[in-house]
Design an enzyme around this catalytic site. Structure first.
Site, PDB file in Angstrom:
ATOM      1  N   ASP A 212       0.834  -1.193   0.000  1.00  0.00           N
ATOM      2  CA  ASP A 212       0.000   0.000   0.000  1.00  0.00           C
ATOM      3  C   ASP A 212       0.876   1.253   0.000  1.00  0.00           C
ATOM      4  OD1 ASP A 212      -2.706   1.237   0.391  1.00  0.00           O
ATOM      5  OD2 ASP A 212      -1.779   1.943   2.240  1.00  0.00           O
ATOM      6  N   GLU A 271       1.496  -0.661  -5.147  1.00  0.00           N
ATOM      7  CA  GLU A 271       0.526   0.396  -5.424  1.00  0.00           C
ATOM      8  C   GLU A 271       1.329   1.691  -5.475  1.00  0.00           C
ATOM      9  OE1 GLU A 271      -3.378   2.682  -3.561  1.00  0.00           O
ATOM     10  OE2 GLU A 271      -1.591   2.251  -2.381  1.00  0.00           O
TER      11      GLU A 271
END
Length: 546
Positions: A212, A271
């Protein structure tokens, strides 16, 4: 009956290069205990559905111990399962059962920030200024005579200042919600802790990590002012002093060494929102990560010329570093593509209106066949195989997206893509669980359910099942790093392929006459092909054996 699963001929260590990976948002997938919230046991019970769908791996959004200030992306304990999802034994059973079904498990890792309830942060606050634990975050005195101004002008992605002042006078940095303080990756204890966390889950048997905010973690030296007044966006690609700094690559080189200690088929997925696909390619150099999400593709309008340009630039950027391109149309942070395509272009990735539902679904089905025909790895977000639209009319008092409640921040409409998915035509929460659902499901949800679509010719679910089966069976489909374009096609259409395969796509609102490439394998809308030419309907994609 689902199509037979065909084992890929690719070497196991390279499975990820052309894998189809299914994202599960645990809170909204399946509820095993009737408390209205999805859980790990619910996912485990539904693994055969994912196996029969034909995906290669399952990516789980966070299920760690968390106060849930941001849907679990505020982690209080990286080595514990939040009780709302189960416990570590449930995680172990899920991983083992997935492997028995020839599915791999990828878990989310959240290294840019922790929860404000993490032990480190709680002790840092309690011990006050000068505590060594404050060095593991970004604590700083404020500006002005009394220190009453934030240390710099950075804004939170969710709106408002990226700084919160404590009663003792110091400020701490949080690029997201105040409950998500940013970790200081220049402190050795932070790096040590995450190396340990990686090993903990690798020892549990996970097959990889989705990272993330992989472009975060490292901030520009001195935390310089941004100097602008435009509100930041979660899904933006502008150059920022706190995103996509070169120092993040040192972290990933160190992580890759850890992964290499284990079986060679474990992977990292980034990401990483970057200004260009060339910058994204930096994350997947041979000694760093394996994949990076292609957000430029996700944000592309339904337009043949723009899609072709992004496909070409994506493949061109990945080729020099030897990494596969990735393709994604929806995820837990953006409006589902069936709703994006139902609305005029230019509205962004968080849309508040349902638009033309039939048009959106027709385009979404065509876009899926286009995506699955491209070389590289593809990501599917739970429910897109059902053609689910976003739920755009959720009552404000039931929304839980933290950015919804912060003025001038991210649009805050991510709840619409997180509504629990329907499994049955009827029953409590349409088969999601016996106790309702944490976000309300709309009327008519049951007609989009797995039960309603299974075995129904032409349904979106059967389109996905067939497409994934053909993708496995067709030699070279999804493999490689190139596409061969055929330019002799009408404006607004695409034709590309490789040996033995072709894909044609019409992104216009009208049918067009086009040369017949061969035998139809699959079409997103009904087509009749015969002779040297055929009529390609509006907003339709067709796969061909040539």
């Amino acid at each position: 009956m689902a199509p037979a699963r065909v084992t890929s001929t690719r070497e196991a260590a390279d499975w990820w290069r052309d894998a189809v990976i299914y994202q599960v948002y645990p809170r909204s997938f399946a509820d095993s205990n009737g408390d209205g919230t999805g859980d790990l046991e619910g996912i485990r019970q539904r693994l055969p559905y994912l196996r029969d769908l034909g995906v290669d791996a399952v990516w789980l959004s966070p299920f760690y111990a968390s106060p849930q200030a941001d849907g679990g992306y505020d982690v209080a304990d990286y080595r514990a399962v939040d009780p709302m999802f189960g416990n570590l034994l449930d995680a172990d059973a899920l991983i083992r059962d997935a492997h028995a079904l020839d599915l791999r498990i990828i878990v989310d890792l959240v290294p840019n920030h922790s929860s404000d309830q993490h032990e480190w942060f709680r002790r840092a606050v309690a011990e006050g200024p000068g505590s060594p634990l404050r060095e593991r975050y970004h604590f700083h005195p404020g500006k002005g005579e009394d220190g009453g101004l934030p240390p710099n002008d950075w804004e939170s992605i969710f709106g408002g200042p990226a700084w919160t002042r404590l009663p003792d006078g110091e400020w701490y940095l949080h690029l997201f919600a105040p409950e998500q303080p940013d970790l200081n990756w220049e402190h050795p204890a932070v790096a040590d802790e995450f190396r340990s966390i990686l090993r903990f889950w690798l020892d549990m048997g996970v097959d990889g990590f989705r990272i993330d905010v992989a472009h975060g973690m490292v901030k520009a030296e001195g935390l310089p002012d941004l100097g602008g007044s435009d509100q930041l966006k979660l899904l933006g690609t502008d150059a920022m002093p706190f995103f996509d700094q070169d120092g993040v690559h040192d972290i990933y080189r160190a992580w890759r060494l850890i992964l290499n200690e284990y079986d060679r088929d474990r992977i990292f997925v980034a990401e990483a929102w970057t200004p260009t696909v060339e910058r994204t390619a930096n994350y997947v150099r041979p000694d760093e990560l394996h994949q990076a999400f292609n957000f430029q593709y996700l944000g592309a309008p339904w337009d043949a010329a723009e899609l072709r340009a992004i496909i070409d630039s994506s493949l061109d950027a990945m080729r020099p570093v030897g990494a596969p391109a990735t393709w994604v149309l929806s995820n837990h942070d953006v409006t589902r593509h069936a709703t994006r395509y139902a609305n005029p272009p230019g509205l962004g990735t968080q849309i508040r209106t349902p638009g033309d539902r039939a048009l959106g679904l027709r385009r979404a089905r065509a876009a899926t066949l286009l995506m699955l025909a491209l070389p590289g790895s593809a990501y599917i977000y739970q429910g897109e195989e059902l053609g689910l639209p976003d739920v755009t009319d959720l009552p404000d008092d039931l929304r839980q997206d933290p950015s919804f409640f912060r003025a001038q921040g991210q649009d805050g409409f991510r709840d619409g893509c997180r509504v629990p998915i329907p499994w049955t035509r009827e029953g409590s929460s349409y088969g999601f669980g016996d106790g309702g659902s944490w976000l309300p499901q709309p009327a008519g949800w049951g007609e989009l359910s797995v039960e309603a679509q299974t075995g129904v010719a032409g349904s979106t679910l059967e389109l996905y099942r067939t497409a994934l089966a053909v993708r496995r069976e067709q030699p070279g489909l999804g493999d490689g790093t190139d596409v061969v374009w055929h330019d002799e096609v009408p404006t607004g259409t695409l034709r590309f392929g490789r040996s033995g395969f072709a894909c044609t796509v019409n992104t216009t609102g009208s049918a067009v006459r086009i040369a017949t490439p061969g035998r139809v394998l699959l079409a997103s809308s009904p087509v009749t092909a015969g002779g040297d030419e055929f009529e390609l309907p509006a907003d339709t994609a067709v796969w061909w054996e040539v």
